[in-house]
Design an enzyme around this catalytic site. Structure first.
Site, mmCIF file in Angstrom:
data_model
loop_
_atom_site.group_PDB
_atom_site.id
_atom_site.type_symbol
_atom_site.label_atom_id
_atom_site.label_comp_id
_atom_site.label_asym_id
_atom_site.label_seq_id
_atom_site.Cartn_x
_atom_site.Cartn_y
_atom_site.Cartn_z
ATOM 1 N N CYS A 152 0.842 -1.173 0.000
ATOM 2 C CA CYS A 152 0.000 0.000 0.000
ATOM 3 C C CYS A 152 0.897 1.248 0.000
ATOM 4 O O CYS A 152 1.754 1.382 0.866
ATOM 5 C CB CYS A 152 -0.870 -0.076 1.250
ATOM 6 S SG CYS A 152 -1.651 1.380 1.875
ATOM 7 N N GLU B 94 -5.947 2.780 -3.873
ATOM 8 C CA GLU B 94 -5.383 1.804 -4.779
ATOM 9 C C GLU B 94 -5.817 2.151 -6.196
ATOM 10 O O GLU B 94 -6.834 2.831 -6.397
ATOM 11 C CB GLU B 94 -5.825 0.391 -4.404
ATOM 12 C CG GLU B 94 -5.007 -0.686 -5.110
ATOM 13 C CD GLU B 94 -3.530 -0.392 -5.095
ATOM 14 O OE1 GLU B 94 -2.981 -0.111 -6.188
ATOM 15 O OE2 GLU B 94 -2.923 -0.402 -4.009
#
Length: 241
Positions: A19, A122
């Site tokens: 991430c 994302e």
């Protein structure tokens, strides 16, 4: 609850790691209460809707039976690193290899942490398009996510020919740093990316944070902890207009 996906025009996707960007906007006193932390860091961090690698982030750690909320550098710097810049490449650690990889195996044994986040970004590949579609993922009930993480302490190395007293004066304070553990995605996240942060349920917090728990067979699961919402709750995708 189920994750809420929002198509977003959020931060640019120049950082491709997973991430690589998340949101940290909850006040530290609220985070401390949520994670049952008895002590709160004196370091003040401003709310951020685009936390980036090398930023300081809130972490939950436990030592001597006391749980505290602290602020660490995001990007784990192994204790053996010659330069703090090594941490720039270590914002994520793969769950499959943390027990064996030199950069993480010591931290996995004794220095596990939780990294709170209000949500994360994302980017999904769109067929036929060069640009990726950004998504913002958060809990539908607005509660913080509990990313599984590792932390380390790094001290600058003494330069060759430098005496110990002079080195100590020049080195300044040590750096506490952390990394977010990632794993294979759950069913919903797999539609966006092939990795996701490991998210811990409250029932796993104590075991994960306990530095005396050195059971290396206990590895975090990448399954995201989200209960299914009631049918009347619009907690799937919602497009921003």
């Amino acid at each position: 609850m189920a994750p809420e996906w929002t198509r977003s025009s959020g931060p640019g996707s120049s950082f491709a790691a997973m991430c690589g960007r998340f949101v940290s906007s909850s006040p530290p006193d609220e985070l401390a209460k949520y994670f049952d932390a008895e002590q709160v860091a004196e370091t003040a961090l401003e709310p951020s809707y685009n936390v980036s690698p090398s930023n300081d982030v809130f972490v939950v750690v436990e030592n001597g039976g006391i749980r505290r909320l602290d602020a660490f550098h995001w990007g784990l710097i192994p204790f053996w690193a010659k330069d703090a810049k090594t941490g720039n490449k270590m914002i994520n650690a793969r769950a499959e290899s943390i027990a064996e990889k030199n950069a993480y195996k010591r931290a996995f044994k004794k220095r596990r942490c939780i990294i709170p986040a209000d949500g994360f970004y994302e980017w999904k590949k769109v067929p036929g398009q060069k640009a990726k579609q950004p998504y913002y993922i958060q809990r539908a009930d607005g509660e913080p996510l509990a990313f599984a993480g590792l932390w380390e302490v790094w001290r600058p190395k003494k330069a060759e020919g430098e005496d110990a007293a002079g080195a100590a004066e020049d080195q300044g304070e040590f750096i506490r740093s952390c990394t977010i553990i990632t794993g294979e995605p759950n069913e919903k996240m797999a539609e966006i990316h092939d990795r996701m942060p490991v998210i811990l349920p409250p029932t796993a917090w104590a075991e994960w944070l306990d530095p005396d728990n050195d059971d290396l067979e206990t590895r975090p699961s990448a399954s995201c902890w989200f209960r299914r919402p009631p049918r009347s709750s619009p907690c799937t995708r919602s497009a921003l207009r």
